[in-house]
Enzyme design. Structure first.
Site, PDB file in Angstrom:
ATOM      1  NE  ARG A 149      -3.531   1.397  -2.751  1.00  0.00           N
ATOM      2  CZ  ARG A 149      -3.171   0.143  -3.754  1.00  0.00           C
ATOM      3  NH1 ARG A 149      -3.855  -0.370  -4.482  1.00  0.00           N
ATOM      4  NH2 ARG A 149      -2.325   1.117  -4.540  1.00  0.00           N
ATOM      5  CE  LYS A 172      -5.483   3.640  -3.502  1.00  0.00           C
ATOM      6  NZ  LYS A 172      -4.831   5.195  -3.365  1.00  0.00           N
ATOM      7  CG  HIS A 240      -1.759   2.655   4.737  1.00  0.00           C
ATOM      8  ND1 HIS A 240      -2.517   1.602   3.139  1.00  0.00           N
ATOM      9  CD2 HIS A 240      -1.226   3.423   3.522  1.00  0.00           C
ATOM     10  CE1 HIS A 240      -1.868   1.877   1.763  1.00  0.00           C
ATOM     11  NE2 HIS A 240      -0.677   3.013   1.821  1.00  0.00           N
ATOM     12  NE  ARG A 243       0.121  -0.073  -0.366  1.00  0.00           N
ATOM     13  CZ  ARG A 243      -0.104  -0.213  -1.860  1.00  0.00           C
ATOM     14  NH1 ARG A 243       0.061  -1.783  -1.899  1.00  0.00           N
ATOM     15  NH2 ARG A 243      -0.313   0.109  -3.073  1.00  0.00           N
ATOM     16  CG  HIS A 266       2.375   2.839  -5.964  1.00  0.00           C
ATOM     17  ND1 HIS A 266       3.471   2.719  -5.394  1.00  0.00           N
ATOM     18  CD2 HIS A 266       1.496   2.536  -5.252  1.00  0.00           C
ATOM     19  CE1 HIS A 266       3.151   2.747  -4.254  1.00  0.00           C
ATOM     20  NE2 HIS A 266       2.024   2.739  -4.229  1.00  0.00           N
ATOM     21  CE1 TYR A 275       7.022   3.219   1.129  1.00  0.00           C
ATOM     22  CE2 TYR A 275       5.334   3.196  -1.260  1.00  0.00           C
ATOM     23  CZ  TYR A 275       5.744   2.896  -0.144  1.00  0.00           C
ATOM     24  OH  TYR A 275       4.814   2.717   0.424  1.00  0.00           O
TER      25      TYR A 275
END
Length: 294
Positions: A149, A172, A240, A243, A266, A275
């Protein structure tokens, strides 16, 4: 309710490890809810009053927000923030539950490998100084070559130097993952580090702005926006999107979904499964363009 909102802000940042942007958005929602209820009730909002909050009153708040022009996705996020705040303020399970608006998950729009490289090259060619060109190239290659990211790339410090075959990335909720570094990506970062006019210590930002401070993500976004116009790429070609392209191209070459989840950082596999839809969409495009009866 100000002390409660302040305590909730600290809870989100420290205990839940939410990003700065998420904390800011959730706290703003809490203030909007309290302001609305104060006008709706004609009295100050207290914790005791919140325990008696009804589903109808929550619907009235959301209706007022929809009247401000919120779409389904924004309304769903607003409801999620309201639920989280009320659970914190009056206790989980004590607030009315509403069904949020249906949000159709958008399929990411990847760009081709050639377009990704052309985009990075165009951004670098348009830079005012050689070290800035090297910096922008290195950042964009981290997004496409390692799936970072943009916030993760700009949070890197000099501690990653000297580079090895892998890179430790903090994503994150302060979760750390290991991503492999392509030789081209490693070379790009090393070239930038050699040209950077600012000393890169272990505890200082790797990517610097023109005055030596932390590089602002908005500068990269604007550079990409200008480059996509020059190259004739779509509006969804953003940092983004690089990515997204990283993930889509790996999946298209046979990458395992669980491995891709780890590479992207994730928390849930459901975030990665989108995806598969991207890859299926690409296959359908190939079919329609190639089959004589399509």
């Amino acid at each position: 309710m100000k002390p409660t909102i302040l305590a909730w802000e600290g809870h989100l940042a420290q205990n839940r490890r939410r990003s700065v942007h998420t904390v800011r958005a959730y706290v703003a929602t809490a203030h909007r809810l309290v302001e609305f209820l104060s006008g709706h009730w004609g009295a100050a909002v207290t914790g005791e009053r919140l325990t008696a909050l009804t589903a109808a009153e929550l619907r009235a708040f959301l209706a007022a927000r929809r009247a401000d022009g919120l779409g389904n996705a924004s309304a769903a996020r607003e409801l999620s923030a309201v639920r989280a705040f009320l659970d914190f303020a009056v206790g989980a399970g004590t607030t009315p539950r509403l069904t949020g608006p249906r949000v159709k998950k958008g399929v990411p729009r990847p760009i081709s490998p050639d377009e990704a490289v052309a985009l990075a090259e165009d951004v670098a060619d348009s830079a005012a100084e050689p070290w800035v060109a090297a910096r922008d190239w290195a950042v964009l290659m981290l997004l496409y070559g390692a799936g970072l990211r943009i916030g993760e790339a700009l949070a890197l410090t000099g501690a990653i130097l000297p580079l090895g075959a892998t890179l430790s990335v903090t994503g994150k909720r302060q979760k750390t993952r290991i991503v492999p570094l392509l030789p081209q990506v490693r070379a790009g970062i090393e070239h930038y580090a050699a040209l950077c006019p600012w000393p890169i210590a272990r505890d200082t930002p790797l990517f610097r702005g023109a005055k030596g401070g932390v590089l602002d993500a908005a500068l990269i976004r604007r550079a990409v926006q200008a480059a996509r116009v020059r190259l004739g790429l779509g509006d969804r070609t953003t940092p983004h999107a690089l990515r997204h392209s990283f993930a889509t191209h790996l999946l298209g070459r046979g990458a395992d979904l669980r491995a891709l989840q780890e590479l992207l950082g994730h928390a849930s596999l459901s975030s990665t499964q989108i995806y598969t839809a991207v890859d299926a969409a690409h296959l359908m495009d190939v079919y329609r363009n190639a089959h004589p009866r399509a």
